[in-house]
Motif scaffolding. Sequence first.
Motif, PDB file in Angstrom:
ATOM      1  N   GLN A 100      35.171  18.764  37.073  1.00 30.01           N
ATOM      2  CA  GLN A 100      36.340  19.620  36.882  1.00 30.01           C
ATOM      3  C   GLN A 100      35.921  21.069  36.622  1.00 30.01           C
ATOM      4  O   GLN A 100      36.532  22.020  37.139  1.00 30.01           O
ATOM      5  CB  GLN A 100      37.169  19.097  35.708  1.00 30.01           C
ATOM      6  N   ALA A 101      34.879  21.260  35.830  1.00 28.93           N
ATOM      7  CA  ALA A 101      34.406  22.611  35.538  1.00 28.93           C
ATOM      8  C   ALA A 101      33.818  23.276  36.780  1.00 28.93           C
ATOM      9  O   ALA A 101      33.971  24.494  36.976  1.00 28.93           O
ATOM     10  CB  ALA A 101      33.377  22.576  34.409  1.00 28.93           C
ATOM     11  N   LEU A 102      33.160  22.495  37.612  1.00 26.03           N
ATOM     12  CA  LEU A 102      32.686  23.055  38.885  1.00 26.03           C
ATOM     13  C   LEU A 102      33.863  23.556  39.710  1.00 26.03           C
ATOM     14  O   LEU A 102      33.826  24.648  40.288  1.00 26.03           O
ATOM     15  CB  LEU A 102      31.900  21.993  39.662  1.00 26.03           C
ATOM     16  N   HIS A 103      34.915  22.766  39.763  1.00 24.65           N
ATOM     17  CA  HIS A 103      36.114  23.155  40.500  1.00 24.65           C
ATOM     18  C   HIS A 103      36.727  24.434  39.926  1.00 24.65           C
ATOM     19  O   HIS A 103      37.179  25.318  40.669  1.00 24.65           O
ATOM     20  CB  HIS A 103      37.133  22.017  40.452  1.00 24.65           C
ATOM     21  N   THR A 104      36.710  24.556  38.606  1.00 18.92           N
ATOM     22  CA  THR A 104      37.292  25.724  37.940  1.00 18.92           C
ATOM     23  C   THR A 104      36.494  26.990  38.219  1.00 18.92           C
ATOM     24  O   THR A 104      37.074  28.060  38.465  1.00 18.92           O
ATOM     25  CB  THR A 104      37.351  25.485  36.417  1.00 18.92           C
ATOM     26  N   HIS A 105      35.182  26.889  38.218  1.00 19.06           N
ATOM     27  CA  HIS A 105      34.351  28.094  38.247  1.00 19.06           C
ATOM     28  C   HIS A 105      33.796  28.454  39.625  1.00 19.06           C
ATOM     29  O   HIS A 105      33.350  29.596  39.803  1.00 19.06           O
ATOM     30  CB  HIS A 105      33.213  27.942  37.242  1.00 19.06           C
ATOM     31  N   LEU A 106      33.816  27.532  40.569  1.00 19.26           N
ATOM     32  CA  LEU A 106      33.379  27.906  41.915  1.00 19.26           C
ATOM     33  C   LEU A 106      34.405  28.858  42.526  1.00 19.26           C
ATOM     34  O   LEU A 106      35.609  28.634  42.407  1.00 19.26           O
ATOM     35  CB  LEU A 106      33.215  26.661  42.789  1.00 19.26           C
ATOM     36  N   PRO A 107      33.944  29.895  43.212  1.00 17.62           N
ATOM     37  CA  PRO A 107      34.887  30.867  43.794  1.00 17.62           C
ATOM     38  C   PRO A 107      35.557  30.378  45.071  1.00 17.62           C
ATOM     39  O   PRO A 107      36.435  31.049  45.605  1.00 17.62           O
ATOM     40  CB  PRO A 107      33.991  32.080  44.072  1.00 17.62           C
ATOM     41  N   VAL A 108      35.135  29.206  45.548  1.00 19.42           N
ATOM     42  CA  VAL A 108      35.731  28.608  46.745  1.00 19.42           C
ATOM     43  C   VAL A 108      36.114  27.171  46.411  1.00 19.42           C
ATOM     44  O   VAL A 108      35.694  26.621  45.389  1.00 19.42           O
ATOM     45  CB  VAL A 108      34.767  28.644  47.954  1.00 19.42           C
ATOM     46  N   GLY A 109      36.934  26.566  47.271  1.00 15.27           N
ATOM     47  CA  GLY A 109      37.384  25.211  47.008  1.00 15.27           C
ATOM     48  C   GLY A 109      37.149  24.292  48.179  1.00 15.27           C
ATOM     49  O   GLY A 109      36.650  24.701  49.231  1.00 15.27           O
ATOM     50  N   GLY A 110      37.502  23.036  48.020  1.00 12.27           N
ATOM     51  CA  GLY A 110      37.447  22.061  49.100  1.00 12.27           C
ATOM     52  C   GLY A 110      36.072  21.929  49.715  1.00 12.27           C
ATOM     53  O   GLY A 110      35.044  21.902  49.022  1.00 12.27           O
ATOM     54  N   LEU A 111      36.040  21.868  51.039  1.00 14.61           N
ATOM     55  CA  LEU A 111      34.775  21.667  51.744  1.00 14.61           C
ATOM     56  C   LEU A 111      33.819  22.845  51.572  1.00 14.61           C
ATOM     57  O   LEU A 111      32.601  22.653  51.592  1.00 14.61           O
ATOM     58  CB  LEU A 111      35.044  21.429  53.231  1.00 14.61           C
ATOM     59  N   GLU A 112      34.360  24.058  51.409  1.00  9.80           N
ATOM     60  CA  GLU A 112      33.473  25.205  51.157  1.00  9.80           C
ATOM     61  C   GLU A 112      32.727  25.006  49.842  1.00  9.80           C
ATOM     62  O   GLU A 112      31.527  25.300  49.745  1.00  9.80           O
ATOM     63  CB  GLU A 112      34.287  26.492  51.114  1.00  9.80           C
TER      64      GLU A 112
END
Length: 371
Positions: A54-66
């Motif tokens: 969840q934290a990776l999802h929050t802090h990555l500047p891109v989402g999904g497959l990127e």
Amino acid sequence: MAEKEHALSETRINRIGREVQAACPEFDAEAFAHDVLGDLPGLGLKARIARTSQALHTHLPVGGLEAADVLLRSLPATPQDAGVEVDFGLYVYAPHSHFVAEYCRTGADLEQALEALRRLTSYFSAEDAMRYFIRDFPTETLKVIQTWTEDPDHRVRRLASESTRPRLPWSVNIPLDEDAGLPVLDRLHADTSRFVTQSVANHLHDIADTNLDLVLQTLARWRTAGQATQKEFDFLAREALRSRLKKGDDVAYEFLGYPSDPPVELSPIRLDRSELRIGETLVFAADLTAQGDAKVRVNYVVDSPTKTGKRRQKVYVLKTTEIQAGQSIELGKRHVLKSTATVALVPGDYALEIHVNGRRSEPAAFRVTDV
């Protein structure tokens, strides 16, 4: 350090942050770690994996497959470079496959998401993440899984069997018939990797719980095909039928060459002591005498009380051998009476039995008191 704390510790969370930031400089590794570590102490292992994802999802500047591509690029060049020493992998990479299952599980992304899990499983086994794809896209996912049976990486081949198990521990159920994975197992049962064939055996073991006939038919077909060596086939069959053997199932014993009514006599069980405390060692012995040649598998069973008042029977393998007519062998064991992570011993009346090819002895009673 407890397993959950070691598996995803502060050190490992910081490592994830550094590796992801190296692949994506815009990722704030410090903020990511601070976000996760505040919650970590009160969480179990699976919750730690989910929280990190969840934290990776929050802090990555891109989402999904990127975002999944960033995680793949963050991996060290090889599992060996990552410090992976066992086939199952390192828990430090468990959040990565969880991320793919949680944030890339769409019909449009299916092909690339499954390819991401194929690559990730070499760093940490991805069978749990795969279950969500099988649940939501069973037909499409099974087609891809079938191609993995020929992958050069044995960890990917093992994933094909493990992810389709009818009752995979600690994972979600999947809407498949119990025989849905058999085409996969047909291709893998003679694999050169024990990591793979152990999974095949565990897969059959799941099925044997409710459909022993199907398992025996499958094993008989593989035995006739002769693709596996005798040694490896014997291992696979024993592992697949292990719970049935513990239950004393005659058909399972006969399939493995153990006569269900062996020509042997077992003496009464001799106990070194009949009063013991929790933590002490139960010492027992008995004599097995053969009237004819026989292949025997000897188990011993400790029957004990539980906190709820019900009885528990725990089965242990004592000896497997071939005994000739007129031969007598002494059976014996030193069994420590201690609690485990899953079984708490309590004081009370206990009993010990010895089973020879599923045939039960007269029990020997003993009493256990508190430490």
